[in-house]
Design a protein around this motif. Structure first.
Motif, mmCIF file in Angstrom:
data_model
loop_
_atom_site.group_PDB
_atom_site.id
_atom_site.type_symbol
_atom_site.label_atom_id
_atom_site.label_comp_id
_atom_site.label_asym_id
_atom_site.label_seq_id
_atom_site.Cartn_x
_atom_site.Cartn_y
_atom_site.Cartn_z
ATOM 1 N N LYS A 146 61.306 -31.392 -19.689
ATOM 2 C CA LYS A 146 61.729 -32.663 -19.100
ATOM 3 C C LYS A 146 61.054 -33.846 -19.783
ATOM 4 O O LYS A 146 61.237 -34.994 -19.376
ATOM 5 N N THR A 155 55.998 -36.778 -13.369
ATOM 6 C CA THR A 155 56.373 -37.631 -12.241
ATOM 7 C C THR A 155 56.742 -36.760 -11.036
ATOM 8 O O THR A 155 56.942 -35.546 -11.167
ATOM 9 N N GLU A 156 56.853 -37.385 -9.896
ATOM 10 C CA GLU A 156 57.244 -36.650 -8.693
ATOM 11 C C GLU A 156 58.634 -36.055 -8.860
ATOM 12 O O GLU A 156 58.894 -34.931 -8.437
ATOM 13 N N LYS A 157 59.536 -36.809 -9.494
ATOM 14 C CA LYS A 157 60.893 -36.314 -9.716
ATOM 15 C C LYS A 157 60.870 -35.068 -10.596
ATOM 16 O O LYS A 157 61.619 -34.108 -10.355
ATOM 17 N N ASP A 158 60.030 -35.074 -11.638
ATOM 18 C CA ASP A 158 59.922 -33.895 -12.515
ATOM 19 C C ASP A 158 59.555 -32.654 -11.704
ATOM 20 O O ASP A 158 60.143 -31.583 -11.887
ATOM 21 N N LEU A 160 59.789 -32.101 -8.341
ATOM 22 C CA LEU A 160 60.775 -31.707 -7.333
ATOM 23 C C LEU A 160 62.003 -31.054 -7.951
ATOM 24 O O LEU A 160 62.574 -30.116 -7.374
ATOM 25 N N THR A 161 62.423 -31.547 -9.127
ATOM 26 C CA THR A 161 63.599 -30.939 -9.769
ATOM 27 C C THR A 161 63.291 -29.569 -10.349
ATOM 28 O O THR A 161 64.199 -28.830 -10.731
ATOM 29 N N CYS A 162 62.010 -29.225 -10.419
ATOM 30 C CA CYS A 162 61.645 -27.858 -10.811
ATOM 31 C C CYS A 162 61.825 -26.887 -9.651
ATOM 32 O O CYS A 162 61.931 -25.673 -9.851
ATOM 33 N N ASP A 166 70.403 -29.843 -6.811
ATOM 34 C CA ASP A 166 71.528 -30.153 -5.910
ATOM 35 C C ASP A 166 71.260 -29.666 -4.487
ATOM 36 O O ASP A 166 72.147 -29.142 -3.797
ATOM 37 N N TYR A 200 52.762 -33.540 -4.952
ATOM 38 C CA TYR A 200 54.219 -33.540 -5.131
ATOM 39 C C TYR A 200 54.844 -32.167 -4.852
ATOM 40 O O TYR A 200 56.055 -32.066 -4.618
#
Length: 413
Positions: A146, A155-158, A160-162, A166, A200
Motif C-alpha cells: 500500500k 495510516t489508519e486506513k492502511d 483497516l483495509t488489511c 467492502d 488502529y
C-alpha cells in the motif's frame, strides 16, 4: 539441466527401490516417468525440474495423475541434484515451496520482525515460529504494497483495509491476535510508531466452533470394535484406538512415540509433548499395554527404528499424523459411526471425550490439566462447555418463574 545423469544412473535408483521392498507398481511409475522425461528432453529447453513438471501440467493430465507425478519428479530432483534416494516420506521439491512474504519485506520491517522473534520465540517449536513469521510478514507485506515501507508511513486506513474489504472481514481473529501481540511487543520496547498503529488494529473476536464431541454411545461402539477380533482392524489400529480412547494423547504425540517411552516395569508412559515440548507421564493401563504388546509382537515390521508405530510399507518410517488419522477412520467405519459427510473424525475428539468424562466424574480440574498435559489451566475452559452433567446441575427450574400458559404455547409455534 543435464539429463545425461538421469540416463546413466536411473538404473541405480530403480535397483534401490526394488532392494528396499518397494512395490513393483511403484517402481514402474518411476520407470515410466523417467522414460517420459528422457524421451522428451531433446525437444524442450528444460532447465529445472519445475520446467519438467510444467510440461506435464500443459499436457492436461488429470489432477490425480499430476499429484502422483509431482511427487515422483520431486524425488527425481533430489536424486539427480543431491544424490538422495527416496525414503517414503514427503520429499517436496524446491519448486513447491511457497516463499514467505518475509523475503519481500523492507529492511526496516525485517529488522522489526527479527527483534520480535528474538524476544518472544525462544523455546517455541520451529513450526510455531514459522507460523508467526508467515502471519506477521503477510500483514507487513500488505502494508508495504500500500506504499507504507516504514511504520511511520502507516495510516489508519492502511491498517483497516488489511482487515476489511467492502465491509467483509479478511483476516481471522486468531491472526489478528498474532498481529496485536507483535505490535504490543514493539510498543513495550519503546517503539512509539508501533504504539500508534496498535490503536488502529481492530480487536476481532476469535471464532470458536461448536465441538462435535464424542457421545457415550459412540464411545461404547468404539470399545466394542476394539475388543472384538471379528472386526477387520489391524493390531496397529487397535493400539492407536486404545491410546486415543484411554489416554487422551494428541495424535502427533502418538505418531512420535518411541519404544523407550513405555516403561513396562512400572506401567508408565513418559513422553515429551510435541506441541509444548513439556514432559508428560501417564499410567500405562493394562488394556492399552496389551494392545501395544500385540502390535509389537504380531505386526510391527522388523526395524531398528526407535519409533513405536511404523509404516507397513518399506522402508518402514515412523507413522505420520495422517497415518494415525487413517486408523481413526477405519475404527469409526467399523463402528459405523460418523459416516455422514462433514462429521468430525479427527483424533482430538478422543482427547475432548476423556476430559469431559473426567470432569463429569468429579475429578479436580488441576488433576485433569496435568493428565491432559496442558501448560495453562485456562486451556481446560473449552471442555467445560460440553460437561452436560454439571451444566444441568447449574440450570434453574422454571417452576421458580411462573408464566402464563400462553407464553409456552407461543414458544412452541
Amino acid at each position: 539441466m543435464d539429463i545425461n545423469y538421469l540416463l546413466i544412473h536411473h538404473d541405480e535408483l530403480l535397483t534401490y527401490l526394488r532392494e528396499h521392498d518397494y512395490a513393483e507398481t511403484y517402481v514402474n511409475r518411476y520407470k515410466t516417468t523417467i522414460k517420459q522425461i528422457t524421451d522428451n528432453a531433446s525437444n524442450h529447453n528444460w532447465t529445472t525440474y519445475e520446467d519438467v513438471y510444467q510440461w506435464y501440467v500443459d499436457q492436461s493430465y488429470s489432477p490425480t495423475y499430476l499429484h502422483e507425478v509431482r511427487a515422483i519428479i520431486g524425488k527425481l530432483e533430489q536424486f539427480h541434484l543431491h544424490g538422495n534416494f527416496p525414503d517414503n516420506k514427503k520429499s517436496y521439491s524446491s519448486f513447491w515451496k511457497i516463499k514467505s512474504a518475509y523475503t519481500k519485506l523492507s529492511s526496516e520491517y525485517k529488522q522489526l520482525y527479527e527483534d520480535f522473534e528474538t524476544q518472544t520465540c525462544k523455546g517455541l517449536k520451529s513450526s510455531t515460529v514459522a507460523s508467526y513469521r508467515t502471519k506477521i510478514s503477510s500483514f507487513l507485506y500488505e502494508l508495504q504494497c500500500k506504499g507504507a515501507t516504514s511504520l511511520s508511513d502507516v495510516t489508519e486506513k492502511d491498517v483497516l483495509t488489511c482487515f476489511f474489504a467492502d465491509g467483509v472481514r479478511k483476516r481471522s481473529g486468531s491472526l489478528c491476535a498474532n498481529i496485536i501481540r507483535f505490535f504490543k511487543i514493539l510498543s513495550e520496547s519503546g517503539n512509539e510508531e508501533a504504539t500508534r498503529i496498535l490503536a488502529y488494529i481492530p480487536n476481532l473476536r476469535i471464532a470458536r466452533k461448536n465441538i462435535d464431541y464424542l457421545t457415550d454411545g459412540e464411545a461404547a461402539k468404539i470399545r466394542q470394535v476394539l475388543e472384538d477380533s471379528n472386526y477387520s482392524l489391524s493390531c496397529k489400529d487397535r493400539a492407536v484406538g486404545r491410546l486415543l480412547l484411554h489416554t487422551g494423547l494428541r495424535g502427533i504425540d502418538i505418531a512420535c512415540m518411541q519404544l523407550e517411552f513405555i516403561d513396562w516395569n512400572n506401567d508408565r508412559i513418559r513422553i515429551v509433548q510435541q506441541k509444548t515440548s513439556q514432559p508428560l507421564e501417564i499410567p500405562l493401563l493394562p488394556v492399552v499395554g496389551n494392545a501395544i504388546y500385540d502390535y509389537c509382537i504380531n505386526e510391527r515390521p522388523m526395524s531398528a527404528s526407535p519409533y513405536l508405530f511404523l509404516d507397513s510399507r518399506a522402508p518402514h518410517n515412523n507413522l505420520t499424523t495422517d497415518g494415525i488419522g487413517y486408523s481413526v477412520k477405519k475404527i469409526m467405519s467399523a463402528a459405523n459411526i460418523r459416516q455422514e459427510k462433514g462429521r468430525r473424525k479427527g483424533t482430538h475428539i478422543f482427547r475432548h471425550h476423556l476430559a469431559i468424562k473426567l470432569l463429569s466424574n468429579g475429578v479436580p480440574q488441576p488433576v485433569i490439566t496435568r493428565t491432559m498435559g496442558h501448560t495453562a489451566p485456562e486451556s481446560l475452559s473449552s471442555y467445560l462447555h460440553a460437561d452436560m452433567k454439571h451444566l444441568r446441575e447449574c440450570a434453574l427450574s422454571v417452576e421458580d418463574f411462573p408464566m402464563a400458559k400462553e407464553v409456552f404455547q407461543s414458544c412452541l409455534k
